[in-house]
Design an enzyme around this catalytic site. Structure first.
Site, short mmCIF file in Angstrom:
data_model
loop_
_atom_site.label_atom_id
_atom_site.label_comp_id
_atom_site.label_asym_id
_atom_site.label_seq_id
_atom_site.Cartn_x
_atom_site.Cartn_y
_atom_site.Cartn_z
N GLU A 19 0.82 -1.21 0.00
CA GLU A 19 0.00 0.00 0.00
C GLU A 19 0.86 1.26 0.00
O GLU A 19 0.46 2.29 -0.56
CB GLU A 19 -0.94 0.00 1.21
CG GLU A 19 -1.98 -1.12 1.19
CD GLU A 19 -2.92 -1.05 0.00
OE1 GLU A 19 -3.08 0.04 -0.57
OE2 GLU A 19 -3.48 -2.10 -0.38
N HIS A 22 1.49 2.37 -3.54
CA HIS A 22 0.37 3.16 -4.09
C HIS A 22 0.39 4.58 -3.51
O HIS A 22 0.22 5.56 -4.23
CB HIS A 22 -0.96 2.49 -3.75
CG HIS A 22 -1.18 1.18 -4.43
ND1 HIS A 22 -0.98 0.98 -5.78
CD2 HIS A 22 -1.62 -0.02 -3.94
CE1 HIS A 22 -1.28 -0.27 -6.11
NE2 HIS A 22 -1.65 -0.90 -5.01
#
Length: 419
Positions: A19, A22
């Site tokens: 994550e 991202h």
């Protein structure tokens, strides 16, 4: 308990690293990241950074997530008649909309909302003391959600849809990319812990102290040049020679030719039987120079990725649920790794990270690979797909993933506990 902790730690590290990829490239691409969360469920800590992102820690230590403006269904919805409280800035614009019902500001203005737009025109309209009023909303205003999480509103200019095509593509690719980077880093750690990288390209092997070859006096510095009639030049040829010479034999003996200090001699060895496999008591040699160890992290990760891709190819052409592992199988594997020490845990972490990186690149719409395909289509067409089409395609991908996950998890449970 150790297995549970290992599972949580491994899964948590992999998801947070994924994550973060991202998160980092979304910000570099001008996309507002409304929240970066470690864990799931109710929040236990929250902080809004100067970059406008809410950093939260949540109670269930199972991975994490990022909320990007305009990505998926991340929108602020306020039903008509909802009571809110507004905090106004000095210029009269709204800088905070509180939906939590908690009193956060003594000077906040109560309102029953009748209309709002936090994406384009940036206003909120409603009843204040039975009188309808409209207020402009600041571009960087925040919303306090029902659970108390405070996040920025998401105007159109900072939404995912309005980033450049390359910004969107790298943002989607960055999660799997981080999984591959994590795999390389963990393999580096393992290599340095073990004192070097395995050298499988030479016939200079490590003779194990209590192994079959050591018992017949073969020194550590010797090279193995031949087993029976088979030439040995590297680790793979040694494995093949032993398997060929011992095939369909019970208690076999092997004639092993070794070379030491320029002279050859032959020894007769009785290999050790280990569950039907015959072992000479050797391991690959080790390269301990820094360059070999550094490159070894990449080559080990690449070899692991190729093995995973080969298994994926076989799964596509020969579908079999028993070849797939869901959360239950991963938990079982993490428990087994935990029993065998830190090196096994690190190896498990690296392999699962690379595995998840590859899995996320499968072109199913709900996965990063599916989003990348949509980005490529957008680049070719020079315009994005209609939002409705993209939503339906993504929904279909989600359905596929949910059905597959249920099937795999059920199969895991049946295989591990009832067979």
């Amino acid at each position: 308990m150790l297995g549970i902790l290992t599972f949580i730690l491994v899964f948590g590290i992999i998801v947070v690293v994924h994550e973060f990829g991202h998160f980092y490239f979304a910000k570099k691409s001008g996309i507002l990241v409304r929240e970066f969360a470690i864990g799931m469920g109710p929040k236990i800590f929250a902080h809004i950074g100067k970059d406008g992102t809410a950093y939260t820690i949540r109670i269930l230590p199972l991975g994490g997530y990022v909320r990007m403006a305009g990505w998926g269904d991340d929108t602020t919805e306020i039903k008509t008649g909802t009571p809110v409280s507004l905090t106004l800035a000095d210029d009269g614009k709204v800088k905070r909309i509180n939906l939590s019902g908690k009193k956060l500001d003594q000077t906040a203005l109560p309102m029953q909302v009748t209309q709002f737009d936090f994406e384009d025109k940036l206003f909120i309209k409603g009843l204040v003391l039975e009188e309808e009023k409209t207020f402009a909303v600041d571009h960087d205003a925040t919303v306090v959600e029902a659970d108390g999480t405070e996040v920025r509103i998401a105007p159109l200019d900072v939404q995912y849809q309005n980033a450049t095509i390359w910004g969107k593509l790298i943002t989607n690719f960055a999660g799997p990319m981080n999984n591959f980077i994590l795999g390389v880093v963990v393999f580096w750690v393992l290599i340095f812990m073990q004192g070097g990288v395995r050298d499988v390209d030479t016939n200079q092997f490590h003779i194990m102290p209590q192994g079959a070859l050591a018992k017949v006096g073969v020194p550590e510095t010797a090279q193995i040049t031949k087993i029976g009639s088979h030439e040995v030049s590297n680790w793979e040829s040694l494995i093949q020679a032993v398997e060929t010479e011992t095939k369909d034999k019970t208690a076999p003996t092997l004639d092993v030719t070794i070379s030491e200090k320029g002279s050859d001699k032959q020894v007769t060895v009785t290999p050790e039987d280990s569950q039907g496999r015959y072992l000479l008591g050797v391991q690959p040699g080790v390269k301990s120079d820094f360059l070999s160890m550094f490159v070894g992290g990449f080559t080990t990760a690449a070899d692991s990725a190729l093995r995973i891709l080969s298994a994926l190819k076989n799964l596509i052409f020969q579908p079999d649920l028993n070849k797939l592992g869901g959360p239950v199988a991963i938990f079982k594997a993490s428990s087994d790794a935990a029993k065998n020490g830190i090196e096994n845990i690190l190896y498990f972490l690296a392999m699962i990270s690379i595995n998840i990186g590859i899995f996320n690149l499968i072109p199913i719409p709900a996965l990063d690979g599916g989003k990348i395909v949509l980005n490529i289509l957008e680049a070719i067409r020079r315009k994005p797909l209609k939002q409705e089409i993209e939503t339906y395609v993504t929904l279909a991908g989600v359905v596929i993933m949910v059905v597959l996950m249920i099937a795999v998890t059920w199969n895991d449970i049946m295989r591990l506990f009832f067979r």
